[in-house]
Scaffold this motif. Sequence first.
Motif, PDB file in Angstrom:
ATOM      1  N   GLN A  61       0.893  -1.007   0.084  1.00  0.00           N
ATOM      2  CA  GLN A  61      -0.051  -0.201   0.136  1.00  0.00           C
ATOM      3  C   GLN A  61       0.959   1.393  -0.029  1.00  0.00           C
ATOM      4  OE1 GLN A  61      -3.221   0.059   2.876  1.00  0.00           O
ATOM      5  NE2 GLN A  61      -4.069   2.026   2.163  1.00  0.00           N
ATOM      6  N   LYS A  62       1.975   1.194   0.776  1.00  0.00           N
ATOM      7  CA  LYS A  62       2.841   2.209   0.518  1.00  0.00           C
ATOM      8  C   LYS A  62       3.401   2.628  -0.821  1.00  0.00           C
ATOM      9  CE  LYS A  62       7.031   4.156   2.914  1.00  0.00           C
ATOM     10  NZ  LYS A  62       7.975   3.869   4.186  1.00  0.00           N
ATOM     11  N   LEU A  63       3.858   1.580  -1.550  1.00  0.00           N
ATOM     12  CA  LEU A  63       4.173   1.805  -2.825  1.00  0.00           C
ATOM     13  C   LEU A  63       3.206   2.431  -3.649  1.00  0.00           C
ATOM     14  CD1 LEU A  63       6.368   1.624  -5.022  1.00  0.00           C
ATOM     15  CD2 LEU A  63       6.093  -0.459  -5.358  1.00  0.00           C
ATOM     16  N   LYS A  64       1.992   2.109  -3.560  1.00  0.00           N
ATOM     17  CA  LYS A  64       0.750   2.446  -4.316  1.00  0.00           C
ATOM     18  C   LYS A  64       0.844   3.940  -3.702  1.00  0.00           C
ATOM     19  CE  LYS A  64      -1.497  -2.000  -4.842  1.00  0.00           C
ATOM     20  NZ  LYS A  64      -2.492  -2.997  -4.396  1.00  0.00           N
ATOM     21  N   ARG A  70       3.362  10.891  -6.671  1.00  0.00           N
ATOM     22  CA  ARG A  70       4.446  10.980  -7.904  1.00  0.00           C
ATOM     23  C   ARG A  70       3.469  11.554  -9.122  1.00  0.00           C
ATOM     24  NH1 ARG A  70       7.865  13.983  -9.790  1.00  0.00           N
ATOM     25  NH2 ARG A  70       9.136  13.327 -11.477  1.00  0.00           N
ATOM     26  N   THR A  71       2.400  10.941  -9.391  1.00  0.00           N
ATOM     27  CA  THR A  71       1.713  11.010 -10.436  1.00  0.00           C
ATOM     28  C   THR A  71       0.915  12.476 -10.403  1.00  0.00           C
ATOM     29  OG1 THR A  71       0.962   8.566 -10.884  1.00  0.00           O
ATOM     30  CG2 THR A  71      -0.536  10.317 -11.855  1.00  0.00           C
ATOM     31  N   SER A  72       0.637  12.740  -9.163  1.00  0.00           N
ATOM     32  CA  SER A  72      -0.011  13.981  -9.191  1.00  0.00           C
ATOM     33  C   SER A  72       1.021  15.204  -9.230  1.00  0.00           C
ATOM     34  CB  SER A  72      -0.446  14.186  -7.434  1.00  0.00           C
ATOM     35  OG  SER A  72      -1.688  13.238  -7.459  1.00  0.00           O
ATOM     36  N   GLN A  73       2.381  14.805  -8.881  1.00  0.00           N
ATOM     37  CA  GLN A  73       3.432  15.925  -9.145  1.00  0.00           C
ATOM     38  C   GLN A  73       3.873  15.837 -10.627  1.00  0.00           C
ATOM     39  OE1 GLN A  73       6.676  13.807  -6.663  1.00  0.00           O
ATOM     40  NE2 GLN A  73       6.136  15.166  -5.055  1.00  0.00           N
ATOM     41  N   ILE A  74       3.743  14.840 -11.208  1.00  0.00           N
ATOM     42  CA  ILE A  74       3.985  14.850 -12.600  1.00  0.00           C
ATOM     43  C   ILE A  74       2.929  15.840 -13.442  1.00  0.00           C
ATOM     44  CG2 ILE A  74       4.097  13.677 -14.855  1.00  0.00           C
ATOM     45  CD1 ILE A  74       5.384  11.167 -12.916  1.00  0.00           C
TER      46      ILE A  74
END
Length: 79
Positions: A61-64, A70-74
């Motif tokens: 869950q932590k990796l997800k 990261r997707t939000s940052q990109i």
Amino acid sequence: MRISRLDRSSVDEKTAEVFDHYQKVRGNVPNMFRTMGHRPEIMRSMVAHFRAVMETGTLSQKLKELVIVRTSQINRCEY
């Protein structure tokens, strides 16, 4: 105009159960569910999707969560 985030005391019983689940599992109720509580039938559909993504599979869950951030940052998401 912003959509208010609902507290447990201001939602129906089924929605309160969802809030309780996330409070127990995560230590908080995600804001997306607190705002979607205004439309409980849609929120329950979102919860089913969220659980399918976050609570199944082989990735932690932590990796997800890190992938989500990261997707939000990109995408330059301010939230």
